[in-house]
Scaffold this motif. Sequence first.
Motif, PDB file in Angstrom:
ATOM      1  N   ASP A 196       0.852  -1.190   0.000  1.00 55.52           N
ATOM      2  CA  ASP A 196       0.000   0.000   0.000  1.00 55.52           C
ATOM      3  C   ASP A 196       0.892   1.246   0.000  1.00 55.52           C
ATOM      4  OD1 ASP A 196      -1.905   1.931   0.268  1.00 55.52           O
ATOM      5  OD2 ASP A 196      -2.503   1.382   2.305  1.00 55.52           O
ATOM      6  N   LEU A 197       0.757   2.058  -1.033  1.00 57.50           N
ATOM      7  CA  LEU A 197       1.607   3.242  -1.160  1.00 57.50           C
ATOM      8  C   LEU A 197       0.894   4.535  -0.788  1.00 57.50           C
ATOM      9  CD1 LEU A 197       3.321   2.374  -4.592  1.00 57.50           C
ATOM     10  CD2 LEU A 197       4.104   1.825  -2.277  1.00 57.50           C
ATOM     11  N   THR A 198      -0.284   4.420  -0.228  1.00 54.57           N
ATOM     12  CA  THR A 198      -1.124   5.593   0.033  1.00 54.57           C
ATOM     13  C   THR A 198      -0.441   6.629   0.912  1.00 54.57           C
ATOM     14  OG1 THR A 198      -3.033   4.127  -0.090  1.00 54.57           O
ATOM     15  CG2 THR A 198      -3.413   6.348   0.745  1.00 54.57           C
ATOM     16  N   HIS A 199       0.233   6.175   1.966  1.00 58.66           N
ATOM     17  CA  HIS A 199       0.794   7.123   2.931  1.00 58.66           C
ATOM     18  C   HIS A 199       2.322   7.093   2.954  1.00 58.66           C
ATOM     19  CE1 HIS A 199      -3.265   7.803   4.317  1.00 58.66           C
ATOM     20  NE2 HIS A 199      -3.422   6.512   4.552  1.00 58.66           N
ATOM     21  N   GLU A 200       2.925   6.666   1.879  1.00 56.81           N
ATOM     22  CA  GLU A 200       4.387   6.596   1.830  1.00 56.81           C
ATOM     23  C   GLU A 200       5.013   7.993   1.804  1.00 56.81           C
ATOM     24  OE1 GLU A 200       6.592   4.200   1.939  1.00 56.81           O
ATOM     25  OE2 GLU A 200       5.266   2.454   1.929  1.00 56.81           O
ATOM     26  N   ASP A 201       6.144   8.132   2.490  1.00 59.87           N
ATOM     27  CA  ASP A 201       6.900   9.390   2.491  1.00 59.87           C
ATOM     28  C   ASP A 201       7.687   9.469   1.184  1.00 59.87           C
ATOM     29  OD1 ASP A 201       8.403  11.617   2.958  1.00 59.87           O
ATOM     30  OD2 ASP A 201       9.568  10.769   4.619  1.00 59.87           O
ATOM     31  N   MET A 202       7.443  10.519   0.397  1.00 61.19           N
ATOM     32  CA  MET A 202       8.113  10.667  -0.890  1.00 61.19           C
ATOM     33  C   MET A 202       9.427  11.438  -0.787  1.00 61.19           C
ATOM     34  SD  MET A 202       6.249   8.957  -2.985  1.00 61.19           S
ATOM     35  CE  MET A 202       6.602   9.495  -4.673  1.00 61.19           C
ATOM     36  N   GLY A 203       9.841  11.758   0.430  1.00 60.37           N
ATOM     37  CA  GLY A 203      11.160  12.356   0.632  1.00 60.37           C
ATOM     38  C   GLY A 203      11.334  13.720  -0.012  1.00 60.37           C
ATOM     39  N   LEU A 204      10.383  14.626   0.248  1.00 61.85           N
ATOM     40  CA  LEU A 204      10.421  15.953  -0.365  1.00 61.85           C
ATOM     41  C   LEU A 204      10.571  17.036   0.696  1.00 61.85           C
ATOM     42  CD1 LEU A 204       7.411  15.561  -2.847  1.00 61.85           C
ATOM     43  CD2 LEU A 204       9.834  15.324  -3.389  1.00 61.85           C
ATOM     44  N   ASN A 205      11.302  18.071   0.356  1.00 64.28           N
ATOM     45  CA  ASN A 205      11.413  19.269   1.194  1.00 64.28           C
ATOM     46  C   ASN A 205      11.188  20.507   0.334  1.00 64.28           C
ATOM     47  OD1 ASN A 205      14.083  18.244   3.450  1.00 64.28           O
ATOM     48  ND2 ASN A 205      11.898  18.332   3.815  1.00 64.28           N
ATOM     49  N   VAL A 206      10.842  21.614   1.002  1.00 56.02           N
ATOM     50  CA  VAL A 206      10.776  22.905   0.324  1.00 56.02           C
ATOM     51  C   VAL A 206      11.924  23.760   0.824  1.00 56.02           C
ATOM     52  CG1 VAL A 206       9.432  24.990  -0.069  1.00 56.02           C
ATOM     53  CG2 VAL A 206       8.262  22.803   0.146  1.00 56.02           C
ATOM     54  N   LEU A 207      12.723  24.263  -0.112  1.00 54.73           N
ATOM     55  CA  LEU A 207      13.756  25.226   0.241  1.00 54.73           C
ATOM     56  C   LEU A 207      13.202  26.609  -0.050  1.00 54.73           C
ATOM     57  CD1 LEU A 207      16.829  25.526   1.069  1.00 54.73           C
ATOM     58  CD2 LEU A 207      17.252  25.859  -1.387  1.00 54.73           C
ATOM     59  N   GLY A 208      12.975  27.378   1.015  1.00 55.68           N
ATOM     60  CA  GLY A 208      12.483  28.744   0.867  1.00 55.68           C
ATOM     61  C   GLY A 208      13.663  29.701   0.751  1.00 55.68           C
ATOM     62  N   ILE A 209      13.630  30.590  -0.226  1.00 55.82           N
ATOM     63  CA  ILE A 209      14.737  31.533  -0.451  1.00 55.82           C
ATOM     64  C   ILE A 209      14.193  32.957  -0.405  1.00 55.82           C
ATOM     65  CG2 ILE A 209      16.606  32.200  -2.005  1.00 55.82           C
ATOM     66  CD1 ILE A 209      16.340  29.469  -3.354  1.00 55.82           C
ATOM     67  N   THR A 210      14.804  33.802   0.422  1.00 54.77           N
ATOM     68  CA  THR A 210      14.391  35.209   0.534  1.00 54.77           C
ATOM     69  C   THR A 210      15.637  36.091   0.569  1.00 54.77           C
ATOM     70  OG1 THR A 210      14.295  34.996   2.953  1.00 54.77           O
ATOM     71  CG2 THR A 210      12.226  34.735   1.746  1.00 54.77           C
ATOM     72  N   SER A 211      15.430  37.404   0.495  1.00 56.19           N
ATOM     73  CA  SER A 211      16.554  38.339   0.549  1.00 56.19           C
ATOM     74  C   SER A 211      16.060  39.721   0.944  1.00 56.19           C
ATOM     75  CB  SER A 211      17.251  38.411  -0.815  1.00 56.19           C
ATOM     76  OG  SER A 211      18.281  39.375  -0.802  1.00 56.19           O
ATOM     77  N   GLY A 212      16.965  40.502   1.550  1.00 48.41           N
ATOM     78  CA  GLY A 212      16.636  41.886   1.864  1.00 48.41           C
ATOM     79  C   GLY A 212      17.060  42.832   0.760  1.00 48.41           C
TER      80      GLY A 212
END
Length: 260
Positions: free
Chosen positions: A81-97
């Motif tokens: 069952d692959l319904t709740h498998e962790d797909m190993g994803l992250n979000v890299l947020g990039i900001t600047s002043g």
Amino acid sequence: MHPDIYEHFHRDEREFVDRAWEWVVNAGEYHETKLTDFLDPRQRFILESLVNRHPDVHAVYSGGHPDAERVRALVAPDYRDLTHEDMGLNVLGITSGDQKFLSLEHGDYMGSVLGLGIKRSKIGDIYVLEDGCHVVVTDDIGTYLHMNLSQVHRVHVMTELLPMDKLKVKEIKLETMELTVASLRLDGIASDVHRISRTKMVIPIKAGRCRVNWKVVEDPSTMLKDGDMVSMQGFGRFKVLETGGLTKKGRYRVKVGKFT
């Protein structure tokens, strides 16, 4: 693998076909599960077609958003069952002043990430936002990027790692162009879109630098149709939105969306 399977794929794709078939066989015969790096839409199509050839294998795909272009695949035996498998994803947020930050584009972020020695396959979709940028990445490189990405195109930036539910996406903008062309040939339409001569456009096409629907196309006379996505290395991408009727002079009306 049966040799006739290669008939459906470009010669440049054979290495990926072999790799993908190995994932499928390992799942079906040896009960192994494989979480891939990011696949482009053409690679996803290839993998899906191979998975469908094996009765004991299935797969799920995720790029962090339902409309994601680049996705990771999880290939597994069909009883898992692959319904709740962790797909190993992250979000890299990039900001600047820095105000210059607001003029940064997709290619600037891509170049800076790849400049840190990161493989393209570790990077998913890149969303340039009003106040920053969100990059979907594999979780094994998230911390490295967070620690090491300090500049984008000579602009100082700050980063943070975010969970996938914090991902912000931006609707892709297309610059609409109305063309009249002698035919629906790839070289003719592409030369009009990119405003260079057909003679010059033929060169990158024959050199294998053009993809139609993410598949390498080397024939300049390939006919385009509604919905086709064309990417040309060094020129950018466009989509054929609509092929209309003929003008009085026998030319085709074509509506194209150029990615900005």
